[in-house]
Design a protein around this motif. Structure first.
Motif, PDB file in Angstrom:
ATOM      1  N   MET A   1      20.895  -4.192 -33.564  1.00  0.00           N
ATOM      2  CA  MET A   1      19.871  -4.168 -32.512  1.00  0.00           C
ATOM      3  C   MET A   1      20.147  -3.012 -31.546  1.00  0.00           C
ATOM      4  N   ILE A   2      19.185  -2.101 -31.420  1.00  0.00           N
ATOM      5  CA  ILE A   2      19.349  -0.953 -30.532  1.00  0.00           C
ATOM      6  C   ILE A   2      19.038  -1.368 -29.094  1.00  0.00           C
ATOM      7  N   GLN A   3      19.969  -1.095 -28.178  1.00  0.00           N
ATOM      8  CA  GLN A   3      19.733  -1.415 -26.771  1.00  0.00           C
ATOM      9  C   GLN A   3      18.838  -0.371 -26.125  1.00  0.00           C
ATOM     10  N   THR A   4      17.981  -0.830 -25.222  1.00  0.00           N
ATOM     11  CA  THR A   4      17.048   0.069 -24.538  1.00  0.00           C
ATOM     12  C   THR A   4      17.561   0.354 -23.125  1.00  0.00           C
ATOM     13  N   LEU A   5      16.840   1.200 -22.425  1.00  0.00           N
ATOM     14  CA  LEU A   5      17.213   1.573 -21.057  1.00  0.00           C
ATOM     15  C   LEU A   5      15.942   1.773 -20.249  1.00  0.00           C
ATOM     16  N   ILE A   7      14.361   3.218 -16.711  1.00  0.00           N
ATOM     17  CA  ILE A   7      14.561   4.073 -15.534  1.00  0.00           C
ATOM     18  C   ILE A   7      13.279   3.994 -14.717  1.00  0.00           C
ATOM     19  N   GLY A   8      13.353   3.312 -13.587  1.00  0.00           N
ATOM     20  CA  GLY A   8      12.126   3.063 -12.820  1.00  0.00           C
ATOM     21  C   GLY A   8      11.185   2.236 -13.680  1.00  0.00           C
ATOM     22  N   ASN A   9       9.965   2.740 -13.857  1.00  0.00           N
ATOM     23  CA  ASN A   9       8.990   2.020 -14.691  1.00  0.00           C
ATOM     24  C   ASN A   9       8.904   2.601 -16.104  1.00  0.00           C
ATOM     25  N   VAL A  10       9.873   3.431 -16.465  1.00  0.00           N
ATOM     26  CA  VAL A  10       9.871   4.076 -17.787  1.00  0.00           C
ATOM     27  C   VAL A  10      10.892   3.384 -18.692  1.00  0.00           C
ATOM     28  N   GLU A  11      10.408   2.819 -19.776  1.00  0.00           N
ATOM     29  CA  GLU A  11      11.277   2.130 -20.737  1.00  0.00           C
ATOM     30  C   GLU A  11      11.607   3.087 -21.870  1.00  0.00           C
ATOM     31  N   LEU A  12      12.877   3.379 -22.063  1.00  0.00           N
ATOM     32  CA  LEU A  12      13.321   4.248 -23.154  1.00  0.00           C
ATOM     33  C   LEU A  12      13.625   3.386 -24.381  1.00  0.00           C
ATOM     34  N   SER A  13      13.351   3.930 -25.556  1.00  0.00           N
ATOM     35  CA  SER A  13      13.571   3.171 -26.793  1.00  0.00           C
ATOM     36  C   SER A  13      15.048   3.007 -27.118  1.00  0.00           C
ATOM     37  N   ASN A  14      15.894   3.872 -26.536  1.00  0.00           N
ATOM     38  CA  ASN A  14      17.344   3.746 -26.709  1.00  0.00           C
ATOM     39  C   ASN A  14      18.053   4.424 -25.550  1.00  0.00           C
ATOM     40  N   ARG A  15      19.388   4.410 -25.581  1.00  0.00           N
ATOM     41  CA  ARG A  15      20.184   4.859 -24.423  1.00  0.00           C
ATOM     42  C   ARG A  15      20.752   6.262 -24.590  1.00  0.00           C
ATOM     43  N   TYR A  16      20.212   7.036 -25.565  1.00  0.00           N
ATOM     44  CA  TYR A  16      20.771   8.355 -25.853  1.00  0.00           C
ATOM     45  C   TYR A  16      19.815   9.444 -25.382  1.00  0.00           C
ATOM     46  N   ILE A  17      20.337  10.309 -24.519  1.00  0.00           N
ATOM     47  CA  ILE A  17      19.495  11.253 -23.784  1.00  0.00           C
ATOM     48  C   ILE A  17      19.945  12.685 -24.063  1.00  0.00           C
ATOM     49  N   LEU A  18      18.979  13.545 -24.379  1.00  0.00           N
ATOM     50  CA  LEU A  18      19.279  14.971 -24.526  1.00  0.00           C
ATOM     51  C   LEU A  18      19.444  15.580 -23.144  1.00  0.00           C
ATOM     52  N   ALA A  19      20.603  16.180 -22.867  1.00  0.00           N
ATOM     53  CA  ALA A  19      20.874  16.763 -21.558  1.00  0.00           C
ATOM     54  C   ALA A  19      20.022  18.007 -21.327  1.00  0.00           C
ATOM     55  N   PRO A  20      19.694  18.295 -20.059  1.00  0.00           N
ATOM     56  CA  PRO A  20      19.004  19.560 -19.770  1.00  0.00           C
ATOM     57  C   PRO A  20      19.993  20.717 -19.904  1.00  0.00           C
ATOM     58  N   GLU A  35      12.472  14.007 -33.079  1.00  0.00           N
ATOM     59  CA  GLU A  35      12.328  13.521 -34.457  1.00  0.00           C
ATOM     60  C   GLU A  35      13.575  12.768 -34.918  1.00  0.00           C
ATOM     61  N   GLN A  36      14.722  13.144 -34.372  1.00  0.00           N
ATOM     62  CA  GLN A  36      15.975  12.483 -34.750  1.00  0.00           C
ATOM     63  C   GLN A  36      16.252  11.235 -33.914  1.00  0.00           C
ATOM     64  N   GLY A  37      15.338  10.929 -32.980  1.00  0.00           N
ATOM     65  CA  GLY A  37      15.439   9.650 -32.285  1.00  0.00           C
ATOM     66  C   GLY A  37      15.946   9.664 -30.857  1.00  0.00           C
ATOM     67  N   TRP A 236      20.773  16.130 -35.323  1.00  0.00           N
ATOM     68  CA  TRP A 236      21.035  14.886 -36.057  1.00  0.00           C
ATOM     69  C   TRP A 236      21.972  13.945 -35.293  1.00  0.00           C
ATOM     70  N   ILE A 237      22.596  14.443 -34.222  1.00  0.00           N
ATOM     71  CA  ILE A 237      23.517  13.575 -33.491  1.00  0.00           C
ATOM     72  C   ILE A 237      22.808  12.317 -33.006  1.00  0.00           C
ATOM     73  N   PHE A 238      21.489  12.424 -32.707  1.00  0.00           N
ATOM     74  CA  PHE A 238      20.775  11.259 -32.182  1.00  0.00           C
ATOM     75  C   PHE A 238      20.551  10.198 -33.261  1.00  0.00           C
ATOM     76  N   SER A 239      20.171  10.613 -34.454  1.00  0.00           N
ATOM     77  CA  SER A 239      20.021   9.637 -35.540  1.00  0.00           C
ATOM     78  C   SER A 239      21.380   9.051 -35.923  1.00  0.00           C
TER      79      SER A 239
END
Length: 324
Positions: A1-5, A7-20, A35-37, A236-239
């Motif tokens: 089961m993938i955990q979500t996150l 932030i405010g009123n924005v629901e992310l499908s998972n907890r992995y974020i591409l840094a700026p 595409e890799q999630g 591919w690190i995200f998938s």
């Protein structure tokens, strides 16, 4: 089961974020990471002043593809009125979250009192965040560092200020400004911030695979993990992170065929968005990252730096990678 996150009123499908990352997280690369999630894509930082003065180069940085959201748009600056007014002006654009950069270590940014220099001015941090939060309806987040240098470790103090000012989350890079990206990231400071605030805390620094991400979650209690250099040449690190969270095992690394096809697709996207001349030149650093560790990669990188067209790039990859 993938955990979500959330932030405010924005629901992310998972907890992995591409840094700026300036010069890296442009639209073509973000699309590949989506595409890799990746659960959230962070854009390259954009100068609030440049938007205010309608700098012609800024418009391309603001572009968002319909397939990208949720996206975090990151502003940098040091003047509360300018940042908040610009945030209000661009709010109708299709980003989901507005981030304020208080972590960039680059000298020209720091000399202007922007980026990580703001960590030396807690009162100004409060003013910037509170004015921006009041100006927009979208969630406002802040990216900070451990501190400016070893004598000024104040991530906890700044995180509390950011929370009090109304921010919806804070991302913490476990290095000081003086460290830039060297040495080991201090995850304990991320844990301290997590224990000090109630808003989501996103950990950043030295996460290059699922095992490291799992360790960061366990050791810091953070709510999300931000991936920077670990994604360079490796969307591919995200998938892989998602697979590891689901099964506890890592998927195999992409083979040469998939690696080559991804590089060529990346190049086509770069050309489509930036034109032949800039597109191919932008790809040179990406190809260097994609091919790190491959046989004869140093020679390949040297040759890549002389490519002038998509055809040259394709021919070079076909000839150099077919024997792998």
């Amino acid at each position: 089961m993938i955990q979500t996150l959330k932030i405010g009123n924005v629901e992310l499908s998972n907890r992995y974020i591409l840094a700026p990352m300036a010069g890296v997280t442009d639209l073509p690369f973000r699309l590949l990471c989506r595409e890799q999630g990746a659960g959230l894509l962070c854009m390259e930082m954009i100068s609030a002043k440049a938007i205010q003065y309608q700098n012609k180069n800024t418009e391309s940085l603001l572009e968002i593809h319909p397939d990208e959201p949720p996206v975090s748009l990151q502003l940098f600056g040091s003047e509360p009125d300018i940042i908040s007014e610009v945030a209000k002006r661009i709010e109708e654009r299709p980003f989901s979250i507005l981030d304020i950069n208080m972590g960039c270590p680059v000298p020209k940014i720091v000399k202007n009192g922007e980026g990580s220099a703001l960590m030396k001015q807690p009162k100004l941090v409060y003013e910037i965040v509170s004015k921006t939060v009041k100006a927009v309806r979208k969630p406002v987040t802040v990216k900070i560092r451990k501190g400016f240098d070893d004598e000024h470790i104040n991530a906890v103090e700044i995180a509390k200020i950011v929370e009090e000012a109304g921010a919806s989350a804070v991302a913490v890079h476990g290095r000081t400004r003086e460290q830039y990206y060297s040495g080991k990231a201090d995850w304990d400071i991320i844990r301290q911030v997590k224990e000090a605030v109630a808003i989501p805390v996103i950990g950043n620094g030295d996460v290059t695979d699922g095992e490291a991400a799992g360790r960061m979650f366990r050791e810091t209690g953070c709510d999300g993990v931000m991936i920077g250099r670990g994604s360079q040449g490796n969307p591919w690190i995200f998938s892989s992170l998602l697979e590891y969270e689901r099964t506890g095992t890592f998927p195999p690394r992409p083979g040469i065929h998939e690696l080559k096809e991804t590089m060529l697709r990346h190049a086509r996207l770069q050309i489509a968005y930036k034109g032949d001349y800039m597109g191919i030149r932008e790809m040179r650093k990406h190809v260097a990252w994609y091919t790190t560790g491959l046989k004869n990669s140093a020679r390949l990188r040297d040759e890549i730096n002389r490519t002038e067209s998509y055809e040259e790039l394709k021919n070079l990859l076909d000839s150099r990678l077919s024997a792998e």
